[in-house]
Motif scaffolding. Structure first.
Motif, PDB file in Angstrom:
ATOM      1  N   GLY A  68      54.609  31.317  34.871  1.00 22.32           N
ATOM      2  CA  GLY A  68      53.599  30.280  34.734  1.00 22.32           C
ATOM      3  C   GLY A  68      52.819  30.050  36.020  1.00 22.32           C
ATOM      4  N   LYS A  69      53.251  30.717  37.086  1.00 19.78           N
ATOM      5  CA  LYS A  69      52.571  30.608  38.375  1.00 19.78           C
ATOM      6  C   LYS A  69      52.077  31.986  38.802  1.00 19.78           C
ATOM      7  CE  LYS A  69      55.761  26.995  39.809  1.00 19.78           C
ATOM      8  NZ  LYS A  69      56.886  26.685  40.692  1.00 19.78           N
ATOM      9  N   VAL A  70      51.073  32.002  39.630  1.00 17.81           N
ATOM     10  CA  VAL A  70      50.632  33.229  40.278  1.00 17.81           C
ATOM     11  C   VAL A  70      51.570  33.448  41.467  1.00 17.81           C
ATOM     12  CG1 VAL A  70      48.780  34.278  41.647  1.00 17.81           C
ATOM     13  CG2 VAL A  70      48.231  33.000  39.557  1.00 17.81           C
ATOM     14  N   VAL A  71      52.054  34.672  41.633  1.00 19.36           N
ATOM     15  CA  VAL A  71      52.982  34.964  42.729  1.00 19.36           C
ATOM     16  C   VAL A  71      52.405  36.064  43.614  1.00 19.36           C
ATOM     17  CG1 VAL A  71      55.330  35.658  43.357  1.00 19.36           C
ATOM     18  CG2 VAL A  71      54.937  34.344  41.254  1.00 19.36           C
ATOM     19  N   VAL A 148      52.622  45.867  52.251  1.00 19.92           N
ATOM     20  CA  VAL A 148      52.071  46.000  50.899  1.00 19.92           C
ATOM     21  C   VAL A 148      52.257  44.652  50.214  1.00 19.92           C
ATOM     22  CG1 VAL A 148      54.174  46.981  49.901  1.00 19.92           C
ATOM     23  CG2 VAL A 148      52.009  47.368  48.775  1.00 19.92           C
ATOM     24  N   THR A 149      51.221  44.237  49.499  1.00 20.92           N
ATOM     25  CA  THR A 149      51.216  42.933  48.842  1.00 20.92           C
ATOM     26  C   THR A 149      50.966  43.125  47.356  1.00 20.92           C
ATOM     27  OG1 THR A 149      50.364  41.914  50.874  1.00 20.92           O
ATOM     28  CG2 THR A 149      50.144  40.637  48.838  1.00 20.92           C
ATOM     29  N   PHE A 150      51.782  42.474  46.544  1.00 25.70           N
ATOM     30  CA  PHE A 150      51.645  42.522  45.089  1.00 25.70           C
ATOM     31  C   PHE A 150      51.176  41.166  44.590  1.00 25.70           C
ATOM     32  CE2 PHE A 150      54.586  45.839  46.148  1.00 25.70           C
ATOM     33  CZ  PHE A 150      54.258  46.871  45.291  1.00 25.70           C
ATOM     34  N   PHE A 151      50.315  41.196  43.585  1.00 25.11           N
ATOM     35  CA  PHE A 151      49.807  39.984  42.956  1.00 25.11           C
ATOM     36  C   PHE A 151      50.337  39.963  41.524  1.00 25.11           C
ATOM     37  CE2 PHE A 151      46.894  41.223  46.280  1.00 25.11           C
ATOM     38  CZ  PHE A 151      46.729  40.035  46.983  1.00 25.11           C
ATOM     39  N   VAL A 152      51.146  38.964  41.215  1.00 24.18           N
ATOM     40  CA  VAL A 152      51.786  38.853  39.910  1.00 24.18           C
ATOM     41  C   VAL A 152      51.122  37.724  39.133  1.00 24.18           C
ATOM     42  CG1 VAL A 152      53.988  38.469  38.718  1.00 24.18           C
ATOM     43  CG2 VAL A 152      53.947  39.709  40.897  1.00 24.18           C
ATOM     44  N   ASP A 153      50.728  38.010  37.885  1.00 18.21           N
ATOM     45  CA  ASP A 153      50.049  36.993  37.081  1.00 18.21           C
ATOM     46  C   ASP A 153      51.047  35.991  36.503  1.00 18.21           C
ATOM     47  OD1 ASP A 153      51.155  38.156  34.760  1.00 18.21           O
ATOM     48  OD2 ASP A 153      49.304  39.203  34.246  1.00 18.21           O
ATOM     49  N   VAL A 158      52.532  42.655  37.157  1.00 19.83           N
ATOM     50  CA  VAL A 158      51.858  43.003  38.407  1.00 19.83           C
ATOM     51  C   VAL A 158      50.388  43.262  38.072  1.00 19.83           C
ATOM     52  CG1 VAL A 158      51.713  44.640  40.323  1.00 19.83           C
ATOM     53  CG2 VAL A 158      53.954  43.973  39.424  1.00 19.83           C
ATOM     54  N   ALA A 159      49.535  42.367  38.518  1.00 20.74           N
ATOM     55  CA  ALA A 159      48.107  42.461  38.219  1.00 20.74           C
ATOM     56  C   ALA A 159      47.363  43.294  39.251  1.00 20.74           C
ATOM     57  CB  ALA A 159      47.501  41.064  38.134  1.00 20.74           C
ATOM     58  N   GLY A 160      47.936  43.422  40.427  1.00 20.90           N
ATOM     59  CA  GLY A 160      47.291  44.198  41.481  1.00 20.90           C
ATOM     60  C   GLY A 160      48.201  44.339  42.678  1.00 20.90           C
ATOM     61  N   ARG A 161      47.763  45.210  43.578  1.00 16.05           N
ATOM     62  CA  ARG A 161      48.520  45.386  44.820  1.00 16.05           C
ATOM     63  C   ARG A 161      47.557  45.870  45.888  1.00 16.05           C
ATOM     64  NH1 ARG A 161      47.270  50.293  45.507  1.00 16.05           N
ATOM     65  NH2 ARG A 161      48.456  52.123  45.111  1.00 16.05           N
ATOM     66  N   LEU A 178      43.301  35.516  39.385  1.00 17.17           N
ATOM     67  CA  LEU A 178      44.500  35.294  38.570  1.00 17.17           C
ATOM     68  C   LEU A 178      44.604  33.855  38.093  1.00 17.17           C
ATOM     69  CD1 LEU A 178      47.088  37.514  40.451  1.00 17.17           C
ATOM     70  CD2 LEU A 178      46.009  37.945  38.231  1.00 17.17           C
ATOM     71  N   LEU A 179      44.147  32.915  38.881  1.00 19.97           N
ATOM     72  CA  LEU A 179      44.196  31.502  38.455  1.00 19.97           C
ATOM     73  C   LEU A 179      43.228  31.244  37.301  1.00 19.97           C
ATOM     74  CD1 LEU A 179      44.454  29.613  41.861  1.00 19.97           C
ATOM     75  CD2 LEU A 179      46.197  29.759  40.058  1.00 19.97           C
TER      76      LEU A 179
END
Length: 181
Positions: A68-71, A148-153, A158-161, A178-179
């Motif tokens: 439920g949060k962007v990580v 390296v950075t991961f963007f989790v929806d 994993v929505a991007g890195r 993502l928000l």
């Protein structure tokens, strides 16, 4: 005459072979990417592997509890120069977004606890950070170089890195995207 013709054919074949070799070499140089560029590429679009780390402040961080949060997951080490370059941007973004449904976590790899704690203190990092003691999380994410950075929806995918140091524009753009979803 036949001897001259044979020499010209051989010379032509040698020139052709050298041209082909040069072309192949040129293609290889132009398309060469560092091995770290693929860090985590196979994770994008897939569920983020769950992990639990004990943070340096003694808490437990479990990714699956962040649904439920962007990580934003950042893999780093204190000895990594590009990690040091990005540290202020990560902390600044964390402070800007922590009350907006965004969670940051730092996963420290191949480091000593004392060096990691000094790094966290030096950059006044306040978001959760902990060591990947077994290396399992690093392997699950396919990390072959840092940072390296991961963007989790919000759904845990994993929505991007991003491989390499992040900056404010990249962080805020990725988080805002993502928000909005």
């Amino acid at each position: 005459m036949a001897d001259r013709r044979r020499r010209l054919i051989i010379l032509g074949l040698v020139v052709l072979a050298l041209a082909a070799l040069g072309g192949l070499l040129g293609w290889a140089v132009a398309n060469n990417a560092p091995s770290t560029a693929g860090s985590g590429a196979r994770r994008v679009g897939r569920p983020a592997p769950d992990f639990t780390i004990k943070t340096y402040d003694g808490a437990q961080f479990r990714l699956s509890e962040q649904r439920g949060k962007v990580v934003v997951i950042n893999f780093w080490a204190s000895w990594c120069i590009p990690c040091r370059d990005e540290a202020p941007f990560l902390e600044r973004a964390w402070r800007e977004y922590k009350d907006k449904g965004v969670v940051f976590v730092g996963v420290d790899i191949q480091d000593t606890e004392s060096a990691a704690r000094a790094y966290i203190k030096e950059f006044d990092i306040t978001y959760p950070n902990g060591p990947d003691v077994t290396g399992e999380t690093t392997m699950d994410y396919g990390v072959s170089g840092i940072p390296v950075t991961f963007f989790v929806d919000k759904e845990g995918r994993v929505a991007g890195r991003w491989v390499g140091p992040v900056d404010t524009k990249l962080l805020t753009g990725s988080i805002n995207d993502l928000l909005r979803k």
